[in-house]
Design a protein around this motif. Structure first.
Motif, PDB file in Angstrom:
ATOM      1  N   GLY A 178       0.871  -1.314   0.023  1.00 23.15           N
ATOM      2  CA  GLY A 178      -0.062   0.047  -0.051  1.00 23.15           C
ATOM      3  C   GLY A 178       1.032   1.318   0.056  1.00 23.15           C
ATOM      4  N   LYS A 179       1.932   1.318   0.777  1.00 19.47           N
ATOM      5  CA  LYS A 179       2.753   2.281   0.700  1.00 19.47           C
ATOM      6  C   LYS A 179       3.436   2.622  -0.588  1.00 19.47           C
ATOM      7  CE  LYS A 179       4.081   2.217   5.688  1.00 19.47           C
ATOM      8  NZ  LYS A 179       5.312   1.860   6.809  1.00 19.47           N
ATOM      9  N   SER A 180       3.824   1.591  -1.193  1.00 21.78           N
ATOM     10  CA  SER A 180       4.492   1.411  -2.435  1.00 21.78           C
ATOM     11  C   SER A 180       3.517   2.086  -3.462  1.00 21.78           C
ATOM     12  CB  SER A 180       4.889   0.137  -3.036  1.00 21.78           C
ATOM     13  OG  SER A 180       5.354   0.227  -4.220  1.00 21.78           O
ATOM     14  N   SER A 228       1.881   6.568  -6.759  1.00 21.04           N
ATOM     15  CA  SER A 228       0.688   7.470  -7.290  1.00 21.04           C
ATOM     16  C   SER A 228       1.202   8.874  -7.139  1.00 21.04           C
ATOM     17  CB  SER A 228      -0.375   7.204  -6.411  1.00 21.04           C
ATOM     18  OG  SER A 228      -0.805   5.928  -6.704  1.00 21.04           O
ATOM     19  N   PHE A 229       1.650   9.319  -6.037  1.00 25.27           N
ATOM     20  CA  PHE A 229       2.108  10.768  -5.754  1.00 25.27           C
ATOM     21  C   PHE A 229       3.048  11.161  -6.520  1.00 25.27           C
ATOM     22  CE2 PHE A 229       5.260  13.768  -3.544  1.00 25.27           C
ATOM     23  CZ  PHE A 229       4.407  14.558  -3.221  1.00 25.27           C
ATOM     24  N   LEU A 230       4.483  10.240  -6.854  1.00 19.13           N
ATOM     25  CA  LEU A 230       5.258  10.836  -7.666  1.00 19.13           C
ATOM     26  C   LEU A 230       4.764  10.683  -9.153  1.00 19.13           C
ATOM     27  CD1 LEU A 230       8.351   8.554  -6.673  1.00 19.13           C
ATOM     28  CD2 LEU A 230       8.083  10.979  -6.404  1.00 19.13           C
ATOM     29  N   ALA A 231       3.833  10.131  -9.604  1.00 16.34           N
ATOM     30  CA  ALA A 231       3.366  10.235 -10.969  1.00 16.34           C
ATOM     31  C   ALA A 231       2.600  11.401 -11.174  1.00 16.34           C
ATOM     32  CB  ALA A 231       2.588   8.839 -11.266  1.00 16.34           C
ATOM     33  N   PHE A 232       1.711  11.721 -10.025  1.00 14.75           N
ATOM     34  CA  PHE A 232       0.813  12.771 -10.088  1.00 14.75           C
ATOM     35  C   PHE A 232       1.817  14.160 -10.310  1.00 14.75           C
ATOM     36  CE2 PHE A 232      -1.592  16.455  -7.970  1.00 14.75           C
ATOM     37  CZ  PHE A 232      -2.824  16.295  -8.843  1.00 14.75           C
ATOM     38  N   THR A 233       2.755  14.210  -9.195  1.00 22.30           N
ATOM     39  CA  THR A 233       3.871  15.271  -9.326  1.00 22.30           C
ATOM     40  C   THR A 233       4.251  15.451 -10.684  1.00 22.30           C
ATOM     41  OG1 THR A 233       4.293  14.912  -6.874  1.00 22.30           O
ATOM     42  CG2 THR A 233       5.824  16.419  -8.285  1.00 22.30           C
ATOM     43  N   VAL A 263      -1.939   6.795 -14.957  1.00 21.66           N
ATOM     44  CA  VAL A 263      -1.865   7.131 -13.455  1.00 21.66           C
ATOM     45  C   VAL A 263      -3.267   6.710 -12.884  1.00 21.66           C
ATOM     46  CG1 VAL A 263      -1.472   9.132 -11.907  1.00 21.66           C
ATOM     47  CG2 VAL A 263      -0.083   8.733 -13.888  1.00 21.66           C
ATOM     48  N   LEU A 264      -4.348   7.316 -13.647  1.00 26.61           N
ATOM     49  CA  LEU A 264      -5.507   7.185 -12.943  1.00 26.61           C
ATOM     50  C   LEU A 264      -5.961   5.759 -12.725  1.00 26.61           C
ATOM     51  CD1 LEU A 264      -8.169   8.568 -12.180  1.00 26.61           C
ATOM     52  CD2 LEU A 264      -9.002   8.209 -14.776  1.00 26.61           C
ATOM     53  N   LEU A 265      -5.587   5.062 -13.673  1.00 31.43           N
ATOM     54  CA  LEU A 265      -5.877   3.522 -13.488  1.00 31.43           C
ATOM     55  C   LEU A 265      -5.069   2.913 -12.409  1.00 31.43           C
ATOM     56  CD1 LEU A 265      -5.933   2.344 -17.364  1.00 31.43           C
ATOM     57  CD2 LEU A 265      -7.911   2.599 -15.714  1.00 31.43           C
ATOM     58  N   HIS A 266      -3.822   3.616 -12.160  1.00 30.47           N
ATOM     59  CA  HIS A 266      -2.860   2.761 -11.067  1.00 30.47           C
ATOM     60  C   HIS A 266      -3.726   3.192  -9.784  1.00 30.47           C
ATOM     61  CE1 HIS A 266       0.647   2.069  -8.773  1.00 30.47           C
ATOM     62  NE2 HIS A 266       0.403   3.182  -8.180  1.00 30.47           N
TER      63      HIS A 266
END
Length: 802
Positions: free
Chosen positions: A7-9, A14-19, A190-193
Motif C-alpha cells: 500500500g505504501k509503494s 501515485s504521488f510521484l506520478a501525479f507530481t 496514472v488514473l488506472l494505477h
C-alpha cells in the motif's frame, strides 16, 4: 490504520506520478521549453554600391541570415526563391532592381517578411550596412537597423542585428501536440494505477510513444551541431532548428525521462509473473537495437554484421507467442524503432525527412504485421517457418514503386562477408536476406522449449549446413573470377574523385577547383593519361549544355563551363561529372522549365558526348508526381522547397572509349531491379555519382555505400562510387573493396585498375527478382489455401465419423 508495504509503494508511485504529470503540463505551456512562433523572412540580394567581390557579398549575406536565425524569431527562406523566379521568367533581365520588385517576388512566394540590405563605405573608413525589414503584403517598413564594421569577423561577433530584430510569440507546435497526447496517455495510466486497475496494453503504448518522441526530440537537439548553412540546407528555411545542443538535450531529458521512469516502474509492477514473455516489449526493443547495430551506426562505421544472424530472434519468439492484436502492436513497434535508429541522419537532410521515413515505415510495418500475424495465427507449430518468406515479401514490396526505400534490408548488413554474399549473383540481395531470416528463425526454433529435443536441433542444423555450403561455394566463385580477370589483356585506369564540397553549401567555383585539384594529384601519381575521370553528383552544378551556348558564355556559369571544357582538353581524356540539365515543357499557354538531376560525359576534346537524366528520384524531396491528386500534400512539400525534378526515362549506357559505363545517380544504386536494367542495355561498368555531404554523417554515407556494393555482385560488374564526401570506393565484380578514400569529409581520390573483358550475364541479371516474386506467389497461395485446409480438418474431425 497502518498501510501495508504494498500500500505504501502504491501511494508513493501515485504521488510521484501525479507530481510528474502536473510538472510536465506546466512546463509544456510556460517557461523556456514552450516553443516560439517564427515568421518566414528572406534576405534580398545585397545592394552593393562599392563593388565588393561576390565572395565578400556571399559571406556578408550568410552572417546576416545566421544572426536573423539566432534571434529565435525567424526561419530563413533561401534566396533560391529569386533564382526560381527568373528560371520561370527567362525573358526578364536578371539585375538588381529596386526593393519593390523583390518584394513582389517574395510576396508571390508566400514569404511573410523581407530584409533588404544596402552596403556602403570602404575598407579604410569602415563599411556601413543598412537593414530594412518589410512586410511583403503591405510593404510597410517594420524595423530598421544600421551598423558600421571594419571586417566581416567584427560584424559576425556583434549582437546589433540580433537585438534589432528580435520578437517572440507563444504557440503549440505539432510536436507539442504529440507530447500532449503522451501526457494524456500517461494521465490515463496514472488514473488506472490510483484506482488499482491493471493498465494492460495502455502502459506499453505509453512507453513506446514516450521512447519515440524522446528519440525525435534528442535527434532534433543534435542538429544544433550543424554549421549554420548546413542547417539552412537541412530545413529548407522552414522549420525550427535547435539553437544549442546541450540545452535542447536537457529539455528532452526533462520532458521524457521522468515520465518514462514512472511508467516503467508501473509496467514492472504490472507484471505479476516475472518470466521472459511477461516483458515482451523489452524483447522487441532489444531486437530493434540489435538489428540497427548490425548496419553502419554511430558506434562503428562498419556496423556489427554478426548481430544480424540473431537480432530478430527475440522478435520472432514474441510474434510466435503473442495473439493477433499483441503481435500487430509489437511488430509495428519494432518497425518504428529500427526506422529511427537506422535513419537518424535524415534529421540533417530535411527535418521532415526523419518524420516522413518513420511514419512511412510505421504504416508499412503495420500493414505487413496484419498479414504476418494472420499467417502466424493459422500456422500452428510451423509459425517460425512461415515468417521468413513473408518477411522477404515485405522487404521486396517496400523497395519498389514511387515510395520504394530499400534501406535496412537485412541482407545488406553482410557486405564484408565476401564468400557468403556471392549468392547475390543468383538470387539478388533477396537470397541473402532469406538465409539470414531463416537462420534467425532456426535459433528461435531452438530456443522454444515446447518442442522435443530432436526436432529442435534439426532445423538449426540444416540452416548451419546450408550457410556453410553457400560460403564455401562463394569462396570458390571468387577464386574462379579472380583467375578469369587476371587473364584480361589490359586494364582501364579510372580516377575517382572525392572533392569534399557540396554545391548547395560551397561556391560552384570552389567545387570545380577542388575537383580539378584532386584530379591533377591523381594524374601526377598515375604518371599517364587515365582512361576515364569520375566526378561526383553535383560536383559541377551549372547546366553544362545550357551555358555552352555562345550567347551565355559571359554569364558567371558560362565562364565556369569554359573553364571546365578547357580543363578536359588539357588532360585529354573522358570525364564524367554530375550536373544539371533541363527542358521546357508546354503546360497550357505557358512554357515551364523542368530540371533534371543529370550526369554528363565529356569527350577528350571537351564536347558533350552524352547526358543521362536520373530516373529514380527521391520521393517527396526530389519529386512528387501527385500534384493534382493530392494538392494539400503538394502545398505542404512546397513549403519545404521540394526540388520537383523531372524524372528521366532512358536507362542510358555511355561509351567512353572502350568503356561501356552507366551512371546511376545517388540512391539509384540501392535498387537491384533498377541497376539490372542498365546491364541488360549493355552496361559493363557501374559508375555511381553521389552527394552524401548534406547528411554531415559518415554513417549515412556508409549505409548508402554498402547498399550499392551488392549491385556489383548481382551483375558481376565492377562498381566505382564517386561521392562528394564519402563513401568513395572501387569494388570489383565480387563486391570486394579494392580501393577507397578512407576519410569522410576530406578531399581524396582513388585510382581504379579494372580488367577489360567481356562479362557474361549472371542468373540474377537474366531473371531478375525471381526469388521475391516467388515468395509473393507462395504467400498468396498460402493465405488462400491454409485457412481452407484448416477448415477441412475441422469438419473432418467433427463429421468424419458418424
Amino acid at each position: 490504520m497502518l498501510l501495508s508495504k504494498s500500500g505504501k509503494s502504491h501511494l508513493i508511485i501515485s504521488f510521484l506520478a501525479f507530481t510528474v504529470l502536473v510538472a510536465e503540463v506546466i512546463l509544456s505551456f510556460f517557461g523556456p521549453m514552450a516553443t516560439l512562433d517564427k515568421t518566414t523572412v528572406i534576405v534580398s540580394p545585397v545592394y552593393n554600391s562599392i563593388g565588393k567581390d561576390e565572395t565578400f557579398i556571399d559571406d556578408l549575406t550568410k552572417i546576416i541570415e545566421s544572426h536573423m536565425v539566432k534571434t529565435g524569431s525567424y526561419t530563413i527562406v533561401r534566396q533560391i526563391r529569386f533564382e526560381d523566379y527568373f528560371n520561370k521568367h527567362p525573358d526578364e533581365v536578371k539585375a538588381y532592381q529596386p526593393y519593390s520588385d523583390y518584394l513582389k517576388i517574395a510576396n508571390d512566394a508566400g514569404i511573410e517578411k523581407m530584409l533588404t540590405v544596402s552596403l556602403y563605405g570602404n575598407e579604410e573608413t569602415g563599411y556601413n550596412i543598412h537593414l530594412a525589414l518589410r512586410d511583403c503584403k503591405s510593404e510597410i517598413l517594420m524595423e530598421r537597423h544600421s551598423q558600421q564594421f571594419f571586417s566581416l569577423e567584427e560584424l559576425d561577433s556583434s549582437t546589433g542585428i540580433n537585438e534589432a530584430f528580435s520578437f517572440s510569440a507563444k504557440r503549440v507546435s505539432l510536436f507539442d501536440m504529440a507530447y500532449i497526447i503522451l501526457l494524456i496517455l500517461f494521465a490515463s495510466v496514472v488514473l488506472l494505477h490510483v484506482m488499482g486497475i491493471r493498465r494492460g496494453a495502455l502502459i506499453e503504448l505509453t512507453l513506446v510513444v514516450n521512447i519515440v518522441l524522446f528519440l525525435f526530440s534528442w535527434f532534433f537537439a543534435r542538429n544544433a551541431n550543424m554549421d549554420y548553412f548546413q542547417k539552412f540546407v537541412a530545413t529548407k528555411g522552414q522549420v525550427t532548428i535547435a539553437q544549442d545542443t546541450s540545452t535542447e538535450q536537457l529539455y528532452a531529458y526533462i520532458r521524457f525521462v521522468p515520465v518514462f521512469i514512472i511508467t516503467l516502474w508501473m509496467y514492472w509492477k504490472d507484471r505479476k509473473e516475472k518470466n521472459l514473455y511477461a516483458f515482451s516489449l523489452g524483447l522487441v526493443i532489444l531486437s530493434a537495437i540489435l538489428y540497427s547495430l548490425s548496419f553502419p551506426n554511430q558506434l562503428s562505421l562498419k556496423g556489427f554484421p554478426f548481430l544480424a544472424w540473431f537480432a530478430l530472434v527475440p522478435l520472432f519468439l514474441v510474434l510466435e507467442k503473442s495473439g493477433f492484436r499483441k503481435g500487430l502492436f509489437y511488430g509495428s513497434t519494432f518497425g518504428v524503432l529500427q526506422a529511427i535508429f537506422i535513419n537518424f541522419w535524415q534529421g540533417t537532410y530535411s527535418y521532415i525527412g526523419l518524420q516522413l521515413v518513420t511514419i512511412g515505415l510505421l504504416i508499412e510495418y503495420f500493414l505487413f504485421m496484419i498479414v504476418l500475424n494472420l499467417a502466424v495465427k493459422i500456422s500452428g507449430k510451423w509459425k517460425l517457418l512461415i515468417i521468413p518468406p513473408l518477411w522477404l515479401v515485405f522487404e521486396y514490396l517496400r523497395s519498389v514503386g514511387y515510395i520504394g526505400y530499400p534501406w535496412g534490408l537485412i541482407g545488406t548488413s553482410q557486405f564484408a562477408f565476401s564468400p557468403f554474399i556471392q549468392l547475390a549473383s543468383i538470387t539478388g540481395i533477396w537470397g541473402l536476406s532469406l538465409v539470414l531470416l531463416y537462420f534467425n528463425s532456426a535459433i528461435a526454433w531452438l530456443a522454444d522449449g515446447n518442442r522435443d529435443a530432436k526436432s529442435r536441433r534439426i532445423f538449426p542444423a540444416v540452416m548451419l549446413s546450408l550457410t556453410i555450403v553457400i560460403t564455401l561455394w562463394g569462396g570458390i566463385r571468387i577464386k574462379v573470377i579472380e583467375n578469369m580477370e587476371n587473364q584480361a589483356d589490359r586494364t582501364a585506369k579510372i580516377i575517382v574523385v572525392q572533392q569534399n564540397r557540396d554545391p548547395r553549401k560551397h561556391s560552384y567555383q570552389q567545387s570545380l577547383d577542388f575537383a580539378i585539384e584532386m584530379t591533377d594529384a591523381a594524374i601526377a601519381e598515375l604518371g599517364t593519361t587515365p582512361d576515364l575521370v569520375l566526378w561526383p553528383e553535383g560536383s559541377f552544378k551549372p547546366d553544362i549544355r545550357w551555358y555552352s551556348d555562345e550567347s551565355r558564355q559571359n554569364y558567371n556559369n558560362g565562364k565556369l563551363v569554359i573553364q571546365l571544357v578547357d580543363y578536359v582538353k588539357t588532360i585529354g581524356t573522358w570525364l564524367v561529372t554530375g550536373t544539371q540539365d533541363h527542358i521546357f515543357l508546354q503546360e497550357g499557354d505557358k512554357e515551364i522549365r523542368r530540371n533534371f538531376n543529370s550526369s554528363v560525359l565529356l569527350s577528350p576534346d571537351g564536347s558533350i558526348s552524352d547526358i543521362y537524366h536520373k530516373i529514380k528520384l527521391v520521393p517527396f524531396t526530389e519529386h512528387f508526381p501527385y500534384k493534382e491528386e493530392l494538392p494539400r500534400m503538394w502545398e505542404f512539400l512546397q513549403k519545404f522547397d521540394t526540388s520537383n525534378w523531372l524524372a528521366g526515362w532512358d536507362w542510358k549506357v555511355m561509351q567512353a572509349g572502350d568503356l561501356s559505363i552507366f551512371t546511376p545517380i545517388c540512391f539509384e544504386d540501392a535498387f537491384p531491379g533498377h541497376i539490372r536494367k542498365y546491364v541488360l542495355e549493355g552496361g559493363q561498368y557501374i559508375a555511381n555519382l553521389s552527394n552524401d555531404y548534406w547528411s554531415l554523417s559518415p554513417v549515412e554515407g556508409m549505409q548508402h555505400g554498402i547498399n550499392g556494393l551488392f549491385r556489383a555482385v548481382e551483375n558481376r560488374r565492377p562498381m566505382m562510387r564517386a561521392t562528394c564526401s564519402g563513401y568513395t570506393v572501387y569494388a570489383d565484380s565480387t563486391g570486394r573493396i579494392q580501393g577507397e578514400v578512407k576519410e569522410f569529409y576530406e578531399k581524396g581520390y582513388i585510382i581504379a585498375e579494372i580488367p577489360l573483358m567481356e562479362k557474361p550475364m549472371t542468373f540474377y541479371t537474366r531473371y531478375g527478382d525471381w526469388l521475391p516474386v516467388g515468395a509473393v506467389i507462395f504467400t498468396l497461395v498460402y493465405l488462400a489455401f491454409r485457412p481452407a485446409y484448416l477448415l477441412f480438418l475441422f469438419l473432418r474431425r467433427k463429421y468424419g465419423r458418424q
